[in-house]
Design an enzyme around this catalytic site. Sequence first.
Site, PDB file in Angstrom:
ATOM      1  N   TYR A 112     -14.952   4.639   7.495  1.00 41.38           N
ATOM      2  CA  TYR A 112     -15.422   3.312   7.015  1.00 41.38           C
ATOM      3  C   TYR A 112     -16.910   3.123   7.411  1.00 41.38           C
ATOM      4  O   TYR A 112     -17.476   1.908   7.795  1.00 41.38           O
ATOM      5  CB  TYR A 112     -14.614   2.215   7.725  1.00 41.38           C
ATOM      6  CG  TYR A 112     -13.212   1.958   6.878  1.00 41.38           C
ATOM      7  CD1 TYR A 112     -13.179   1.200   5.822  1.00 41.38           C
ATOM      8  CD2 TYR A 112     -12.183   2.674   7.323  1.00 41.38           C
ATOM      9  CE1 TYR A 112     -11.723   1.227   5.044  1.00 41.38           C
ATOM     10  CE2 TYR A 112     -10.957   2.497   6.617  1.00 41.38           C
ATOM     11  CZ  TYR A 112     -10.882   1.964   5.788  1.00 41.38           C
ATOM     12  OH  TYR A 112      -9.734   1.770   4.808  1.00 41.38           O
TER      13      TYR A 112
ATOM     14  N   CYS B 196      -3.549   2.481  -4.533  1.00 40.02           N
ATOM     15  CA  CYS B 196      -4.499   3.426  -3.717  1.00 40.02           C
ATOM     16  C   CYS B 196      -4.586   4.691  -4.325  1.00 40.02           C
ATOM     17  O   CYS B 196      -3.623   5.520  -4.225  1.00 40.02           O
ATOM     18  CB  CYS B 196      -4.180   3.545  -2.259  1.00 40.02           C
ATOM     19  SG  CYS B 196      -5.416   4.545  -1.381  1.00 40.02           S
TER      20      CYS B 196
ATOM     21  N   HIS C  33      -7.479   0.439  -4.286  1.00 43.08           N
ATOM     22  CA  HIS C  33      -8.466   1.010  -3.609  1.00 43.08           C
ATOM     23  C   HIS C  33      -8.870   2.346  -4.516  1.00 43.08           C
ATOM     24  O   HIS C  33      -7.997   3.226  -4.475  1.00 43.08           O
ATOM     25  CB  HIS C  33      -7.534   1.806  -2.213  1.00 43.08           C
ATOM     26  CG  HIS C  33      -7.215   0.597  -1.445  1.00 43.08           C
ATOM     27  ND1 HIS C  33      -6.525   0.852  -0.264  1.00 43.08           N
ATOM     28  CD2 HIS C  33      -7.497  -0.712  -1.129  1.00 43.08           C
ATOM     29  CE1 HIS C  33      -6.523  -0.373   0.461  1.00 43.08           C
ATOM     30  NE2 HIS C  33      -7.024  -1.341  -0.074  1.00 43.08           N
TER      31      HIS C  33
ATOM     32  N   HIS D 291       0.869  -1.378   0.069  1.00 43.07           N
ATOM     33  CA  HIS D 291       0.018   0.083   0.054  1.00 43.07           C
ATOM     34  C   HIS D 291       0.912   1.319  -0.054  1.00 43.07           C
ATOM     35  O   HIS D 291       1.989   1.121   0.680  1.00 43.07           O
ATOM     36  CB  HIS D 291      -0.730  -0.027   1.158  1.00 43.07           C
ATOM     37  CG  HIS D 291      -1.948   0.991   1.292  1.00 43.07           C
ATOM     38  ND1 HIS D 291      -1.739   2.256   1.683  1.00 43.07           N
ATOM     39  CD2 HIS D 291      -3.218   0.839   0.924  1.00 43.07           C
ATOM     40  CE1 HIS D 291      -2.716   3.035   1.656  1.00 43.07           C
ATOM     41  NE2 HIS D 291      -3.759   2.383   1.239  1.00 43.07           N
TER      42      HIS D 291
ATOM     43  N   ASP E  52     -12.794   2.746  -1.290  1.00 45.42           N
ATOM     44  CA  ASP E  52     -11.968   3.110  -0.102  1.00 45.42           C
ATOM     45  C   ASP E  52     -12.611   4.326   0.471  1.00 45.42           C
ATOM     46  O   ASP E  52     -12.833   5.409  -0.109  1.00 45.42           O
ATOM     47  CB  ASP E  52     -10.369   3.411  -0.316  1.00 45.42           C
ATOM     48  CG  ASP E  52      -9.266   3.290   0.969  1.00 45.42           C
ATOM     49  OD1 ASP E  52     -10.012   2.983   2.023  1.00 45.42           O
ATOM     50  OD2 ASP E  52      -8.464   3.967   0.710  1.00 45.42           O
ATOM     51  N   HIS E  53     -12.359   4.471   1.940  1.00 44.27           N
ATOM     52  CA  HIS E  53     -13.319   5.268   2.456  1.00 44.27           C
ATOM     53  C   HIS E  53     -14.584   5.782   2.004  1.00 44.27           C
ATOM     54  O   HIS E  53     -14.844   5.643   0.750  1.00 44.27           O
ATOM     55  CB  HIS E  53     -12.306   6.561   2.698  1.00 44.27           C
ATOM     56  CG  HIS E  53     -11.063   6.171   3.480  1.00 44.27           C
ATOM     57  ND1 HIS E  53     -10.054   6.977   3.788  1.00 44.27           N
ATOM     58  CD2 HIS E  53     -10.461   4.938   3.952  1.00 44.27           C
ATOM     59  CE1 HIS E  53      -8.992   6.517   4.213  1.00 44.27           C
ATOM     60  NE2 HIS E  53      -9.155   5.173   4.452  1.00 44.27           N
TER      61      HIS E  53
HETATM   62  C1  DNO Z   1      -6.711   3.154   5.346  1.00 49.86           C
HETATM   63  C2  DNO Z   1      -6.057   2.100   4.803  1.00 49.86           C
HETATM   64  C3  DNO Z   1      -4.862   1.682   5.294  1.00 49.86           C
HETATM   65  C4  DNO Z   1      -4.169   0.555   4.747  1.00 49.86           C
HETATM   66  C5  DNO Z   1      -2.988  -0.047   5.373  1.00 49.86           C
HETATM   67  C6  DNO Z   1      -2.624  -1.180   4.406  1.00 49.86           C
HETATM   68  O1  DNO Z   1      -7.756   3.236   5.491  1.00 49.86           O
HETATM   69  O2  DNO Z   1      -5.676   2.645   3.316  1.00 49.86           O
HETATM   70  O3  DNO Z   1      -5.049   1.439   6.646  1.00 49.86           O
HETATM   71  O4  DNO Z   1      -5.230  -0.630   4.979  1.00 49.86           O
HETATM   72  O5  DNO Z   1      -2.062   0.706   5.348  1.00 49.86           O
HETATM   73  O6  DNO Z   1      -1.533  -1.808   5.328  1.00 49.86           O
END
Ligand code: DNO
Length: 386
Positions: free
Chosen positions: A365, A274, A301, A236, A348-349
């Site tokens: 989340y 991401c 992501h 990531h 993501d988020h």
């Molecule tokens: C945040 C995420 C991070 C991710 C970690 C992967 O929301 O994108 O916490 O899960 O860094 O190791």
Amino acid sequence: MKKRFEQTWRWYGPNDPVSLQDIKQAGATGIVTALHHIGHGDVWPLGDIQERKRIIEESGLTWSVVESVPVHEAIKTRREDAGQYIENYKQSLRNLAACGIHVITYNFMPVLDWTRTKLDLEMPNGAKALYFNWTDLAAFDLFVLKREGAEADYPEKIVTAAKAKFSTYSEADIEDLKQVVLMGIPSEKDISLDDLQHSLTVYKEIGFDGLLDNLLWFLGEIAEVCEENNIKMAIHPDDPPYPILGLPRIASNKEDYLKIINGVDKSFNGVCFCTGSLGAGVHNNVPEIAEAIKHRVHFAHFRNVKKDEDGNFFEADHLDGDVDMAAVLKIFIEENQRRDTAIPFRPDHGHQMLDDLHKITNPGYSAIGRLRGLAEIRGLELGLLS
Ligand code: DNO
């Protein structure tokens, strides 16, 4: 028929306020989860993995991706006792593979995982977003952490603003800021100020080159187990993609990623792409990075950010930020057609919005904001495919 991405959703396990049933209603089919109750560095027992998998499958879903098997600080710093942690990591990978789980997300950020300075920035429509502000981070760094030499790491303008802002903070504001900056993954232990202070000294010695060496060493050590067990590792990006609090960061931009994937040039060594983390970098052109490393992307992501000229950013709606999501999706849609198995992505988020504003949710989340993101991305994908 053209292949579509696998739609996944991060679930923090049985204590997550968002249930597996909710996730099914959102339309995802794959689960992204981790055994957060296992201490960092310990082996993930086969029985615990099987139990989690059983719960997921009973709901008609699939455990598609692990996020994350955390890399212990002993490995990141290549401490004397790192060998034992490498052995544990390898055993966790074997156990996961034995259960049919092959995509593993991890990060190599020193000490802290993702960092924000505010978790509830109100949007004009009343929804709440995660926010990162350099002035607040500098205020924390200079006056809470009191890191030696910190002033030199910020533009003068930010130092002046941080001083002025900090002087208006109440005790409660300081406590809040401290908590937000040091916050980790829900249901895992937050880091303490003392731990952070200690780590600063250790990482100062290691620096950028040392940390990159340690990552490549780690990947080299686990390579055989990954190849034998068909494990795909997905690193990531740093979030935000800058060195912060004097800690080195090595997965922040295209050059970093090329060093990582070419450093151990094997297909198991891949990326969790991401768009939000990379998109927060003022010099990052996200579609260009996607184009350069798409062949090694094992997981994605999708998230968006809006930045200002100082590099402060808030998390925007998934299709409404600085990242050209259509351009990124086009690249991965094309790449997906070349794959035997579909690339998994998760929204993501998401903003805390509608009913979720009245609930206790994990920052970033909550269900509804992510449901919106998933629906928008799924629609965009379908549109681009047709
Ligand atoms: C945040 C995420 C991070 C991710 C970690 C992967 O929301 O994108 O916490 O899960 O860094 O190791």
